[in-house]
Design a protein around this motif. Structure first.
Motif, PDB file in Angstrom:
ATOM      1  N   GLU A 261      59.098  44.698  -1.815  1.00  0.00           N
ATOM      2  CA  GLU A 261      59.113  46.135  -2.101  1.00  0.00           C
ATOM      3  C   GLU A 261      57.984  46.824  -1.355  1.00  0.00           C
ATOM      4  N   MET A 262      58.100  48.135  -1.244  1.00  0.00           N
ATOM      5  CA  MET A 262      57.019  48.914  -0.655  1.00  0.00           C
ATOM      6  C   MET A 262      55.889  49.038  -1.671  1.00  0.00           C
ATOM      7  N   PRO A 263      54.624  49.058  -1.262  1.00  0.00           N
ATOM      8  CA  PRO A 263      54.172  49.141   0.142  1.00  0.00           C
ATOM      9  C   PRO A 263      53.978  47.793   0.836  1.00  0.00           C
ATOM     10  N   LEU A 264      54.084  46.674   0.070  1.00  0.00           N
ATOM     11  CA  LEU A 264      53.740  45.378   0.659  1.00  0.00           C
ATOM     12  C   LEU A 264      54.663  44.981   1.812  1.00  0.00           C
ATOM     13  N   LYS A 265      55.965  45.231   1.655  1.00  0.00           N
ATOM     14  CA  LYS A 265      56.907  44.878   2.716  1.00  0.00           C
ATOM     15  C   LYS A 265      56.538  45.614   4.006  1.00  0.00           C
ATOM     16  N   GLY A 266      56.198  46.876   3.882  1.00  0.00           N
ATOM     17  CA  GLY A 266      55.814  47.659   5.060  1.00  0.00           C
ATOM     18  C   GLY A 266      54.541  47.140   5.700  1.00  0.00           C
ATOM     19  N   ILE A 267      53.571  46.746   4.879  1.00  0.00           N
ATOM     20  CA  ILE A 267      52.310  46.205   5.412  1.00  0.00           C
ATOM     21  C   ILE A 267      52.566  44.915   6.181  1.00  0.00           C
ATOM     22  N   LEU A 268      53.382  44.023   5.599  1.00  0.00           N
ATOM     23  CA  LEU A 268      53.642  42.728   6.232  1.00  0.00           C
ATOM     24  C   LEU A 268      54.463  42.870   7.517  1.00  0.00           C
TER      25      LEU A 268
ATOM     26  N   ARG B  94      36.576  43.264   0.895  1.00  0.00           N
ATOM     27  CA  ARG B  94      36.019  42.288  -0.040  1.00  0.00           C
ATOM     28  C   ARG B  94      36.889  42.117  -1.287  1.00  0.00           C
ATOM     29  N   LYS B  95      38.070  42.709  -1.273  1.00  0.00           N
ATOM     30  CA  LYS B  95      38.930  42.656  -2.449  1.00  0.00           C
ATOM     31  C   LYS B  95      40.151  41.783  -2.187  1.00  0.00           C
ATOM     32  N   VAL B  96      40.433  40.907  -3.130  1.00  0.00           N
ATOM     33  CA  VAL B  96      41.581  40.014  -3.004  1.00  0.00           C
ATOM     34  C   VAL B  96      42.597  40.339  -4.098  1.00  0.00           C
ATOM     35  N   TYR B  97      43.844  40.544  -3.683  1.00  0.00           N
ATOM     36  CA  TYR B  97      44.944  40.761  -4.625  1.00  0.00           C
ATOM     37  C   TYR B  97      45.727  39.460  -4.724  1.00  0.00           C
ATOM     38  N   VAL B  98      45.980  38.994  -5.954  1.00  0.00           N
ATOM     39  CA  VAL B  98      46.742  37.755  -6.148  1.00  0.00           C
ATOM     40  C   VAL B  98      47.911  38.045  -7.078  1.00  0.00           C
ATOM     41  N   ALA B  99      49.008  37.291  -6.885  1.00  0.00           N
ATOM     42  CA  ALA B  99      50.182  37.514  -7.739  1.00  0.00           C
ATOM     43  C   ALA B  99      51.088  36.297  -7.714  1.00  0.00           C
ATOM     44  N   LYS B 100      51.803  36.123  -8.821  1.00  0.00           N
ATOM     45  CA  LYS B 100      52.873  35.126  -8.872  1.00  0.00           C
ATOM     46  C   LYS B 100      54.232  35.775  -8.604  1.00  0.00           C
ATOM     47  N   ASP B 101      54.299  37.070  -8.809  1.00  0.00           N
ATOM     48  CA  ASP B 101      55.564  37.811  -8.682  1.00  0.00           C
ATOM     49  C   ASP B 101      55.895  38.029  -7.204  1.00  0.00           C
ATOM     50  N   ILE B 102      56.714  37.137  -6.648  1.00  0.00           N
ATOM     51  CA  ILE B 102      57.077  37.196  -5.221  1.00  0.00           C
ATOM     52  C   ILE B 102      57.874  38.454  -4.902  1.00  0.00           C
ATOM     53  N   ALA B 103      58.587  38.988  -5.891  1.00  0.00           N
ATOM     54  CA  ALA B 103      59.410  40.177  -5.649  1.00  0.00           C
ATOM     55  C   ALA B 103      58.572  41.356  -5.166  1.00  0.00           C
ATOM     56  N   LEU B 104      57.280  41.371  -5.490  1.00  0.00           N
ATOM     57  CA  LEU B 104      56.411  42.461  -5.041  1.00  0.00           C
ATOM     58  C   LEU B 104      56.350  42.539  -3.515  1.00  0.00           C
ATOM     59  N   LEU B 105      56.496  41.380  -2.849  1.00  0.00           N
ATOM     60  CA  LEU B 105      56.449  41.357  -1.380  1.00  0.00           C
ATOM     61  C   LEU B 105      57.659  42.055  -0.769  1.00  0.00           C
TER      62      LEU B 105
ATOM     63  N   TYR C 201      38.580  39.292  -7.065  1.00  0.00           N
ATOM     64  CA  TYR C 201      40.041  39.265  -7.034  1.00  0.00           C
ATOM     65  C   TYR C 201      40.615  39.915  -8.290  1.00  0.00           C
ATOM     66  N   VAL C 202      41.782  40.532  -8.076  1.00  0.00           N
ATOM     67  CA  VAL C 202      42.503  41.166  -9.180  1.00  0.00           C
ATOM     68  C   VAL C 202      43.966  40.753  -9.095  1.00  0.00           C
ATOM     69  N   GLU C 203      44.645  40.717 -10.220  1.00  0.00           N
ATOM     70  CA  GLU C 203      46.079  40.404 -10.206  1.00  0.00           C
ATOM     71  C   GLU C 203      46.849  41.639  -9.765  1.00  0.00           C
ATOM     72  N   LEU C 204      47.734  41.458  -8.812  1.00  0.00           N
ATOM     73  CA  LEU C 204      48.553  42.558  -8.300  1.00  0.00           C
ATOM     74  C   LEU C 204      49.807  42.683  -9.159  1.00  0.00           C
ATOM     75  N   THR C 205      50.093  43.898  -9.581  1.00  0.00           N
ATOM     76  CA  THR C 205      51.277  44.169 -10.406  1.00  0.00           C
ATOM     77  C   THR C 205      51.982  45.399  -9.857  1.00  0.00           C
ATOM     78  N   GLN C 206      53.098  45.736 -10.464  1.00  0.00           N
ATOM     79  CA  GLN C 206      53.810  46.966 -10.087  1.00  0.00           C
ATOM     80  C   GLN C 206      52.898  48.182 -10.275  1.00  0.00           C
ATOM     81  N   ASP C 207      52.062  48.127 -11.311  1.00  0.00           N
ATOM     82  CA  ASP C 207      51.228  49.279 -11.651  1.00  0.00           C
ATOM     83  C   ASP C 207      50.141  49.560 -10.624  1.00  0.00           C
TER      84      ASP C 207
END
Length: 887
Positions: A365-372, A352-363, A308-314
């Motif tokens: 924004e693109m690309p996550l909003k589009g994926i969901l 096999r890769k897990v992205y984790v985050a506390k920053d709900i705002a990422l959801l 797992y890795v922390e998901l960020t804007q970067d």
């Protein structure tokens, strides 16, 4: 020098808890050579959790040596009422001892003594030697050992879930010290260990007496000074019992054990023996844990399943070119009410890769909003409805939600209704994920932990959702429940999510008017009651009310409890004719409950949009019926006009719109007619007879419906619905206020006229005995482990459940199908009407004025065509400018 820690475990008690924790999966937990392993497996997990929590230097697990002890010599019937230990557990106890030896843990038993005495003696030895002592048991008797140096951990439901008893906690829970607890037991006796105390002395009285007198001995020194009472009489009469009970309850701190503290030192694990044992038992998970020390074996054992890795804007742009057709997603919220709960983070697993985050705002924004929102990318989630509503709060319309672990697990075993991912994972042998209680705490103390622990928790959750999917889907198919899952539960989860989001408009002004009216009426009733009582008193105090009714006014007491006279509704109903004060008290109670629970309760939960947004619990009941909470809109009173007034506050969105209601007529009886194949009952429904009048004709041997009196119809109605729930002649006699003999005649006549219903009931019980479960038309299962119980009452309840679960469950499935079809119809015809509420067999809609005529036509049609039974389904409609007028 580091503090030495001695862990003492009550082996029989913990093994017993372990056995019943996975009792419903007994047949699944067997070794390759046929040995039952559920207790061994859970014992090991419980042991791991305890060892991690305590981190002892010394450990001993004590077992009972047999039934004969020094206590049975004192009192022959000691523990005499206990059921025989199941053979499936007995065969596992020697293996648990073997497991402990391989783990480097000492186990011990002592002839003529109980495990409690071994633990009591070792605890005293450890305390005297300066050890910090922890006792683990499921038996509260051992809490008497608690001291400044001894903590007694009582095992509860989950693995590692304990309640820790210290002297302070003992005082808080029981009002007495640990040593005084022995004196409490002396007075109250012990049903579990089968020895009596003083007649009619329960925990509260025993605690009060010991708090006052300090001990049994001191109590009896002063018993003659007590005022004359039944309690004093019982204390004097049962003095010998009290002193015997104290001896039986006292744990021996000086039993002749042959082990020393040195013998309890934790030894090294014998990995080779342990590996051989795990292979023999088929414990793949534990084998994998043994092999984790070797990095070369990680791939073959599955020790490392993801990174797992922390998901960020970067790094979020890594997901922009997502090629996966299936992902796993978890949206974290703190608390059960996902309409209001704060968001705390999310996790997304891709391969096999897990992205984790506390920053709900990422959801958002693109690309996550589009994926969901992408419908072609399938998403595995834990709770589809919770996820859909949560994402909707963030402005995201979820697409492709495809697999729901919570629903799958519920259908496989609906006796477990936990909604905690960790608890459910533990049921299937996956302990890589903690429960939310372990991570967040509970109540006002709930908090998100530090990033590393929190991210590991999120990552473990999405991993286990994906990992358990093949097993749960396979079980659904094996049970022929894949259709129930795919065609009913998953689609209805979407329907419920949309209903919850829509909510129902409530007028606070109407509720406040009712609040004022009810307050005025309550004051009037209170004044009348005080006038008739001749004094003011606390109307909400059963003790004070009992004094007024049965001592001051001299009404005949119907029932007494340990705390005094009973003033329950059942008791007051029997006294209605004795005094006018009774009806006024009943009215007062009824209005006070409506005022506090519904009027004030609803005012507190109206959201800023002017609506209430209930939550439907889809996985709570074993029958499949939906439950409503936060607030419960299914429970608004309907039997009295005062209660029904609440419905006036529920109104349509548009000022000139309508609330439209449509409910099934006698759906459970129609299901009964279908599953039983009874020709007479089917004839009544097919020809449109009033089923209750038809039944009255049959059981009272009348020639036509015109001869049926209102009382006979009421009696027939009680028999009709009573039969669905497997009612006895005793139960029917109580319901109707008739003799048991007359009730038996009604039931006998019923079965004489509807013989195939009796055949159905007998067959339902027999099939449940053979299969271990009952099943609805749509293959919803209700497991019945008590169907073979030796206890008559326990077995009888399971038999009644075998009869009524297929009927209740099928009725629940029918309305779910109707809801799915109805939502589909509303969307296909592009109507503004919204389905906003489900109350058991009733659907409620918020309808614009110009759509009313359309809704009048299509709702009954859709509901009546939901399924094809051997008798017609009938749905009755009503409408009005509020919910009250719609009925």
């Amino acid at each position: 020098m580091a503090q030495k820690k001695l862990l003492l475990i009550d082996g029989n008690s913990v093994a017993f808890r372990a056995f019943y924790a996975l009792y419903r999966q007994l047949d699944r937990f067997t070794s390759p050579d046929g040995l039952h392993t559920n207790a061994i497996y859970t014992f090991k997990n419980m042991l791991d959790a305890i060892m991690k929590k305590v981190q002892p230097t010394n450990v001993l697990v004590a077992f009972d040596a047999g039934k004969v002890t020094f206590r049975t010599k004192m009192y022959q019937d000691y523990k005499g009422g206990r059921q025989k230990t199941p053979s499936e557990l007995l065969e596992q106890l020697p293996v648990i001892r073997e497991l402990l030896a391989d783990l480097g843990i000492t186990s011990y038993e002592l002839k003529n003594y109980e495990a409690d005495d071994i633990i009591g003696t070792l605890a005293k030895m450890g305390e005297d030697a300066g050890y910090k002592v922890t006792v683990v048991t499921g038996d509260r008797d051992l809490t008497q050992l608690a001291s400044d140096k001894v903590t007694v951990m009582i095992t509860k439901n989950g693995v590692g879930d304990t309640e820790d008893y210290t002297p302070e906690h003992m005082k808080e829970v029981n009002g007495v010290t640990p040593t005084e607890f022995i004196d409490m037991k002396a007075l109250m006796g012990d049903n579990s260990d089968n020895y009596p105390g003083v007649t009619k002395v329960g925990p509260k009285t025993a605690s009060r007496l010991i708090q006052k007198y300090g001990s049994v001995e001191n109590l009896y020194e002063h018993v003659d000074e007590m005022k004359k009472s039944k309690l004093k009489e019982n204390l004097i009469n049962d003095k010998d019992k009290a002193f015997l009970a104290k001896k039986l309850a006292t744990i021996d701190h000086d039993s002749p054990v042959t082990v020393t503290l040195e013998d309890t030192v934790k030894r090294d694990v014998d990995y080779e023996k342990l590996r051989t044992l795990y292979e023999k038992l088929g414990f793949k998970k534990f084998l994998a844990e043994l092999n984790q020390d070797s990095a070369a074996q990680d791939e073959t054992t599955g020790a490392e399943e993801y990174q797992y890795v922390e998901l960020t804007q970067d790094n979020s742009q890594e997901l922009a070119d997502l090629k996966a057709k299936e992902i796993t997603f978890y949206l974290g919220m703190l608390g059960d009410n996902y309409h209001l709960a704060p968001f705390v983070g999310f996790a997304l697993k891709v391969d096999r890769k897990v992205y984790v985050a506390k920053d709900i705002a990422l959801l958002q924004e693109m690309p996550l909003k589009g994926i969901l929102e992408n419908k072609t990318i399938k998403k595995n989630v834990f709770d589809l409805k919770r996820t859909y509503v949560g994402l909707h709060r963030l402005g995201i319309t979820a697409g492709g939600l495809d697999y729901d672990m919570l629903l799958a697990s519920y259908l496989v075993n609906n006796e477990n209704n936990s909604n905690d991912l960790g608890e459910i994972a533990h049921l299937y042998g996956e302990y890589s994920v903690k429960t939310d209680l372990e991570v967040y705490g509970k109540g006002k103390k709930m908090a998100v932990p530090e990033d590393e622990e929190f991210f590991k928790h999120l990552a473990a959750k999405v991993n286990v959702i994906e990992k358990l999917k093949p097993e749960l889907i396979k079980r659904l198919k094996d049970h022929e429940q894949d259709g129930l899952y795919d065609d009913i539960e998953i689609p209805v989860a979407f329907v419920l999510a949309k209903m919850e989001i829509a909510g129902m408009k409530v007028l606070p002004t109407t509720l406040m008017e009712l609040q004022n009216d009810f307050a005025t009426r309550l004051k009037e009733l209170q004044d009348k009651i005080y006038s008739q009582a001749g004094e003011e008193f606390n109307l909400n105090s059963p003790k004070q009310l009992g004094h007024i009714l049965f001592e001051k006014l001299g009404l005949p007491p119907v029932k007494k409890t340990k705390t005094g006279y009973s003033t329950s509704v059942e008791v007051l109903d029997q006294l209605k004719t004795k005094s006018p004060i009774i009806n006024e008290i009943l009215d007062y109670r009824q209005i006070a409950k409506i005022q506090s629970t519904y009027v004030k309760g609803l005012l507190d939960v109206i959201q800023p949009d002017g609506r209430v947004h209930t939550r439907y619990l889809q996985t709570l009941t074993a029958t499949g019926r939906l439950s409503s909470v936060d607030p419960n809109l299914q429970n608004i009173p309907t039997r009295t006009d005062k209660g029904k007034q609440i419905r006036k506050a529920f109104v349509p969105t548009e000022a000139d719109g309508y609330i439209f209601s449509c409910d099934y007529s006698q759906v459970e009886l129609r299901v009964l007619a279908h599953v039983s194949g009874d020709e007479h009952m089917q004839e009544a429904f097919k020809t449109g007879y009033d089923i209750h009048s038809h039944t009255a004709m049959k059981i009272f041997h009348l020639d036509s419906p015109d001869q049926v009196t209102p009382l006979q119809r009421r009696h027939a109605k009680a028999v009709n619905f009573g039969i669905v729930y497997g009612i006895s002649d005793y139960g029917l006699s109580k319901n109707l206020g008739i003799s048991r003999k007359q009730a038996k005649e009604f039931i006998d006549n019923y079965f004489e006229q509807y013989p195939q219903i009796k055949d159905y009931m007998d067959k339902a019980v027999q099939e449940a005995r053979e299969k271990g479960y009952a099943e609805t038309i749509m293959h919803r299962r209700r497991y019945l482990p008590d169907i073979h119980a030796k206890n008559f009452n326990v077995r009888s309840f399971a038999e009644r459940t075998a009869i009524n679960s297929p009927i209740q469950g099928s009725a629940a499935d029918i309305i779910k199908i109707a809801m799915i079809n109805m939502q589909k119809e509303l969307e296909e015809v592009h109507l503004k009407t919204k389905m906003v509420l489900q109350v058991h067999d009733e659907l409620i809609f918020d309808v614009p004025k110009d759509e009313l005529e359309t809704i009048k036509k299509i709702v009954p049609e859709v509901m009546q065509s939901a399924v094809q039974l051997d008798v017609p389904l009938v749905a009755d409609s009503g409408w009005g400018h509020n919910w009250y007028d719609a009925k």
